[in-house]
Enzyme design. Sequence first.
Site, PDB file in Angstrom:
ATOM      1  CE  LYS B  84      -4.183   2.326   2.845  1.00  0.00           C
ATOM      2  NZ  LYS B  84      -4.677   2.123   4.063  1.00  0.00           N
ATOM      3  CB  SER B 159      -8.350   3.433   2.701  1.00  0.00           C
ATOM      4  OG  SER B 159      -6.809   3.129   3.670  1.00  0.00           O
ATOM      5  CB  SER B 183      -8.352   1.498   5.322  1.00  0.00           C
ATOM      6  OG  SER B 183      -9.210   2.838   5.855  1.00  0.00           O
TER       7      SER B 183
END
Lengths: 98, 504, 504
Positions: B84, B159, B183
Amino acid sequence: MSEINREAVAHLAQLARIEMTAEELDKMAGELDVIVDSIKTVSEVAGDDVPATSHPIPLTNVFREDVPGQTLTNEQALSGAPDAEDGRFKVPAILDEE
Amino acid sequence: MNELITHSAAELAAKLAAKEVSAVEVVQAHLDRIAEVDGEVNAFLHVNTEEALAVATEVDTARAAGGAEAGRLHGLAGVPIAIKDLIVTIGQPTTAGSAMLRGWMSPYDATVIQKIRAAKMPMLGKTNLDEFAMGSSTEHSAYGPTRNPWDLDRIPGGSGGGSAAAVAAYEAPLALGTDTGGSIRQPAAVTGSVGVKPTYGGVSRYGAIAMASSLDQIGPVSRTVLDSALLHEVIGGHDPADSTSLTDPVGALAEAARTGNVAGMRIGVVRELQGEGYDAGVQQRFDESLELLRGAGAEIVEVSCPNFKYALGAYYLIMPSEASSNLAKFDGVRYGLRVLPEDAPLTIERVMGASRAAGFGDEVKRRIILGTYALSAGYYDAYYGSAQKVRTLVQRDFDAAFAQADVLISPTAPTTAFKLGEKLDDPLAMYLNDVATIPANLAGVPGISVPGGLAGGLPVGIQFLAPAREDARLYRAGAALEKLLEDKWGGPLLAQAPVLGGVK
Amino acid sequence: MTAVTDEILSFEEAMEKYDPVLGFEVHVELNTRTKMFSAAPNVFGDEPNTNVTPVCLGLPGVLPVVNKAAVEYSIKIGLALGCRIAPSCTFARKQYFYPDTPKNFQTSQYEDPIAFDGSIDIELEDGTVFTVEIERAHMEEDAGKLTHLGGATGRIQGADFSLVDYNRAGVPLVEIVTKPIVGAGSRAPELAKAYVAAIREIVKNLGVSDARMERGNVRCDANVSLMPKGSTTFGTRSETKNVNSLRSVERAVRFEIQRHAAVLESGAAVTQETRHWHEDTRTTTAGRPKSDADDYRYFPEPDLVPVVTSEEWIEELRAQLPEPPAERRKRLKDAWGYSDAEFRDVVNAGVMDSIEETIAAGATPAVARKWWMGEVSRRAKEAEVDPAELGVTPETIVELDSLISAGKINDKLARKVLEYVLAGEGTPSEVVDKHGMAVVSDDGALLEAIDAALAAQPEVAEKIRGGKLQAAGAIVGGVMKATRGQADAGRVRELIFERLGVQG
Ligand SMILES: [Mg+2]
Ligand SMILES: [Zn+2]
């Protein structure tokens, strides 16, 4: 309602150092008002007898020994700088503040 | 589509160890897949081709050399992973999905990246996210939205939509995510993948760009429960660079996943995390999972967590407060975007204001202003202070619930993936996506989301929660449910996903 | 910016009408090896931006870790100031944007400082003692260093741009805050100087700071307000920032008293504001007025955990404390039997420690004082160094003195011997041997020289025979010359009288 008006947001934007146009301020004021309204109940839930929790898992006395470690080179330190001079970060004029 | 990419990380590790396949072949197959489908999915912000292949070559060389050198290889050596883009990496840009950090190269590695490197897991690249991890749809990225592999018109969650979509689209067998309010788990739920938020402090946060320090946690993203456990064992453990890092040993997580047995386990259904606000289809899949677990010998009990209804409100005070502070450092002085105001005077104050105005997107600004408000003089006690007290109440609810149950269970998200753009102008509706995942972050307890079936052709996630430091229970329960469901489906849920990139 | 010159009242007139109230915030830089929250070296004067880690620059993703030594130094300062030590205390973020502050917040302490409720006695030069109450002493971190360039002057006003060096960013600080100091009257400026001097002496004595004001190791913010005589209501205060020498502290407080008095006399109100001290003009000028822009939005630092101090830990640190400087001075003065004036001269000459060591090595207090205040101080002045830095050891002085007592050398020779010792030629005895410097104690050799001198100056010999004993000096001089100063003048005089048959 309308606890958060344009002037209030303008002040917050100043504290947060984000330049905003008049339209942005109005839009933000409207959105924040709705959000704050919806989360207001939080302030009424817990009484004085409830302690605040700032860390989910309580720990104490996490220390580092006073032993120097690896540092960045000057080049690494400045590698992301928008502007630099003489090994230092360069910033535009700071007018009369502290 | 190369058959190699359909294998789990555990299977790839076995094939690599048996020299059935080389690490370079494995990495190349995934790079090919990225080239093939990522134009549609947009899971990756950066593809790390050269370095990934170089690490794979090192692994192959070591394995070919045999002896001690091969023996020193980590079990996952050569198994690729996506990162990420909130986690800093040397050699690849780290953007946090923000224009503020476009092209920024970190001079240091996050602790989890050091561990990934030590395990010689080739990094395929950096995955998309909502800007600074603020969002539940990955639409708030400065680099365009990521699309859900199940339906390209829908959101992949957020996210960490990039990491979840990458794994669900077979672009990577493993990925790292970060979870502040859900997330990792919510994207896993809506993409039919597995995601784990470890116990707070179980994985070092050093090098994860902070949103809300007391809530953030890095965790694994994968297609199987065992894979998440294997990755969790790589990244977990004490880090002296993170003062909130736990000193507990990581634990036998993979072993728990392999055991995967719920016989005699008390599973608590959280009354407040179902019913109203949850889609009928989501509720149905959830109820079916409960039946399966009961059938496998679990004792299903109902628990009540009355303060969970305040969790969302407390979260939306604590998170923006901490975020407003954590994001103050982005000012155009030391790194990142600098914008000079067009009109005089050119003071640093105005340069910072203009840089932050241009560098941050709407959602980030909204949260910074909200957090600034909640912390400002005269409001602190009512907002931030009260929210921290609610946090205590949520923890007490968990304590009471875990006195009755070994793990808790709920749907991971109240709905399946919604359409791109659907909630973009309604922040409150967007925030509601995290209603079931947020309590775990407030209390620091671990949670996992496993695929629970389809509703309207879209994945539903089932969440397990365990007491702090009892992450192993998640893997035991999660793997058990995964097996029960896959037996019923005749294979993994993702096998039912539509084919991407045309038929090849 | 041209500052408007403020009106001032004469100090005497101000004192007739008003009582000053003082308050001080003194920042002490600790001399730990590393910084407060990062392992970067805490070193003054290195190349810019080289003593920095990612933490010091506030790079995305970094986390702080507390330096244990800095905590212990802070506790020692608290104990030396007679403070109570907090059983548990936390760190807090103080938020404001400024380019020398890498995170745009300072990690400090807010609600619960590590030390609080102390007091110290401040002795003025004439022996008057004031007790200053300490409100708190808290831990925090220093900012980087800004250099303002371009524009007309090097000052902040009119600068075109500034350069930032973060080497100092993160250096551990302890901020010591007094309670309001009432009742100093016209001694206020003197007390201000003595207070800062006392803090400097205490931290230096503890060994926790280099305490060099010219390097900014000790920095003072001085608060001044006035109350009309007879009133007990505090007036509006000004805060004069960064007054960084003892002399300036005294002058700045005096100036502010005079300025406030003029404002009040004109019927206007004093503005609550920050003032800047200018050493060149010996005046202060206005900085920013305090406004609601000073909303620091303090909140508990989520990346750090509480510091808990056990009784054992505190007692262990207390046991390491050196004797407080004021107590030590009193004890030494009594023990040595110096007069007030003698002792003050010794303290002012900075040779108290040296004298103490010399006495410990075996010298009498009188002998130690004679040497350190005499020959050593003279040489130090010539060499433009502190007497203690000249390289004279206590052993050298003890040995010189015993050589004199034994009649081996005289005072004049001893000074010469010291010169050779300082030139590295060995111990005093070695020097005496090497250079054959011992006084001539052989009467035969002396008589030979005396006879020669008498023969050379028969008229002087006559005078002595005639009873003019003081004329013997000329003969003694001749003998000393002949023996290159190595004769004992007293013995020579005796022998002369013996030779000439007169009663000495
Ligand atoms: Mg202060
Ligand atoms: Zn301070």
